[in-house]
Design an enzyme around this catalytic site. Sequence first.
Site, short mmCIF file in Angstrom:
data_model
loop_
_atom_site.label_atom_id
_atom_site.label_comp_id
_atom_site.label_asym_id
_atom_site.label_seq_id
_atom_site.Cartn_x
_atom_site.Cartn_y
_atom_site.Cartn_z
N SER A 188 0.88 -1.23 0.09
CA SER A 188 0.00 0.06 0.02
C SER A 188 0.95 1.39 -0.07
O SER A 188 1.87 1.33 -0.88
CB SER A 188 -1.15 -0.22 1.10
OG SER A 188 -2.07 0.93 1.10
N ASP A 212 -9.39 -3.49 -6.07
CA ASP A 212 -8.94 -2.51 -4.85
C ASP A 212 -9.57 -1.08 -5.02
O ASP A 212 -9.39 -0.67 -5.97
CB ASP A 212 -7.60 -2.83 -4.85
CG ASP A 212 -6.88 -1.93 -3.65
OD1 ASP A 212 -7.67 -1.46 -2.96
OD2 ASP A 212 -5.59 -2.18 -3.31
N HIS A 231 -8.18 -4.87 -1.56
CA HIS A 231 -6.88 -4.30 -0.82
C HIS A 231 -6.12 -5.24 -0.40
O HIS A 231 -5.00 -5.23 -0.02
CB HIS A 231 -7.24 -2.88 -0.30
CG HIS A 231 -6.13 -2.17 -0.06
ND1 HIS A 231 -5.22 -1.59 -0.97
CD2 HIS A 231 -5.40 -1.91 1.19
CE1 HIS A 231 -4.21 -0.93 -0.26
NE2 HIS A 231 -4.26 -1.16 0.81
#
Length: 695
Positions: free
Chosen positions: A547, A633, A667
């Site tokens: 991330s 995501d 995600h």
Amino acid sequence: MTTETPTPPVAKRIPTERTHHGDTVVDEYAWLADKDDPDTIAYLEAENRYTEASTERLASLRETLFNETKRRTQETDLSVPVRKGGYWYYTRTVEGQQYGIQCRRPVRDGETEPPATADGTPLDGEEILLDGNALAEGHDFFSLGTSDVSPDGRWLAYSTDFSGDERFTLRIKDLSTGEVLADEVPDTFYGTAWSADGSALFYLTVDEAWRPYRVWRHTVGAPAADDVVVYEESDERFWVGVELTRSEKFIVIEASSKITSEVRVIPATNPTGEPAVIAPRRQGVEYSIEHHGHRFLILHNDGAEDFALAYTSADAPGDWVPMIEHSPGTRLEGVDAFSNHIVVSLRSEGLTGLRVLATGGTDSYDIDFPEPIYSVGLDANPEYQTTSIRLHYTSLVTPDSIYDYDLVTRELVLRKRKPVLDGFDPADYEQHRDWALADDGTRVPISLVCRAGTPRDGSAPCVIYGYGSYEASMDPWFSIPRLSLLDRGVVFAVAHIRGGGELGRRWYTEGKLLAKKNTFTDFVACARHLVKSGWTSTDRLVARGGSAGGLLMGAVANLAPDAFAGIVAQVPFVDALNSILDPSLPLTVTEWEEWGNPLADPEVYGYMKSYTPYENVAAVDYPPILAVTSLNDTRVLYHEPAKWIARLRAVAPQGSYLLKTEMGAGHGGPSGRYNAWKEEAFVAAWTLDRLGLAG
């Protein structure tokens, strides 16, 4: 017999111009942002085939690693039950099943200790609230957004996501009959709150940019079309949350940006009442509240960089009366109120801690823990009237542990330590705290774990992990899959770089906005330090992050490509400038207080352009790179790593670059524990190969 070398896909180039502040940039891969374009899906699938072919020789190792995790895990297990009202609530898992099963069992007469079974079998008299395996049946992906029992124990609000885009369908179950009501609300966000009598449920919905901005009130049994908007946040920088206080006296609506917050409350006994503001928002002032008897406790940073604790009247909120003064270097992170005690979660000198204050008293004390490096925090504590609290404790060598702490006798009782099978002994491993020196002279902490007796002569392979954004602290955590690396001689290091919150608020502010590059140079300094101090060598060091930590991976690949033998970037935020320039994308406007606003400020634009990985790919010798992403995501869109890998191949074609896209996940990657173990085994096998340990 020779094996044919796979040929990497070549993404087509369609020049697209971007002009801001007089700077025109040509982006040949902007077309990949169109998820509905068949060429986009075809390209991602081609990359998946290439990655599969390129790693086919690691299939046996992946299976071995998966089986090691499975062997070490007690697959049929049961969490320590927590009491709420007349029930013990817990979650259990069953061997062979992907998801947890949420259950409860009535509290028996005279029962004060949480019930347990040694082998994780169901408790006698249990009631199944939600079986994740049943809910997930027929779906490739499954995630729960909320699971919330009403104060009277009758209703269960829960929400489900079957694609990974974190847009949940909300439902209500009558626990007295097992019936799921016709009430159904699509496209909700995390978080719900019940009224005191369970007649009304508050929930959240998002706008087009996936920003939770509306709080709704739903009447149980009524159609969703009759739901009422209780609060709507018009400032696009602010997210909204909703919850019921532990005392069950107030519904709390919190609106917060990255640096400013504002709280409203509604009496839980009057769910149709108007939300009342505790204190109007002031730019740069963050505060949160906790109800405690006649007052609201207020954790705030008004003139207190590392936060202070105060209180105000619950009947007529006004002035804030100090309780714990600001102490630079001791970051107050949370406050939890119980009938006769207050517990403050804090961190100091890079370690988490818990401070206890008795109601009406002036004395306070910190709970002591035995290890020099650890992570501790409150676990589930739903009861307001209690004299004990539930804690979660772990370290790099100590499996997740659940304790009950008696607030009167100060006795700490271990209720459960996560079983680790197959001969695991914590004494076989050792953890260390080291410090690197950053370019500007700042000391940066590093946490390390390895097998006992690992040599310090530079011969050990090493994985260095980092994040460094949003004041998120990468506190020490235990991992069963990580044991497979440690047992092969790998050192695992966590670089606690600026941008995180490990050393207080200033540690965060020195790694954001126009100081963001400190995050990247800190990480490189940590990598260089590990080599210099004999923990590893450059050709045996792999970097990993996800991330915003994936942005870190892309940035250090450009900054110091010679420092690593490989880089793993998971759901990486590598096209940061293009994303932050587009206010229509999820999260963009809310992120301007983290990164700056490059649309409005040419200095921010130039600064972000100078470090964004995608913008700075160069014709250099990059280490092998593995990028992992998910098509659905919402937080970091799939096209960021897809564009990055495409440009790396075009500009530095001599390198080895792999892109793996989960075509039906979000995600967090694949859902289900076995799928997650397989994903981790894939990354671990690639990592071990880069470290020369693939066999």
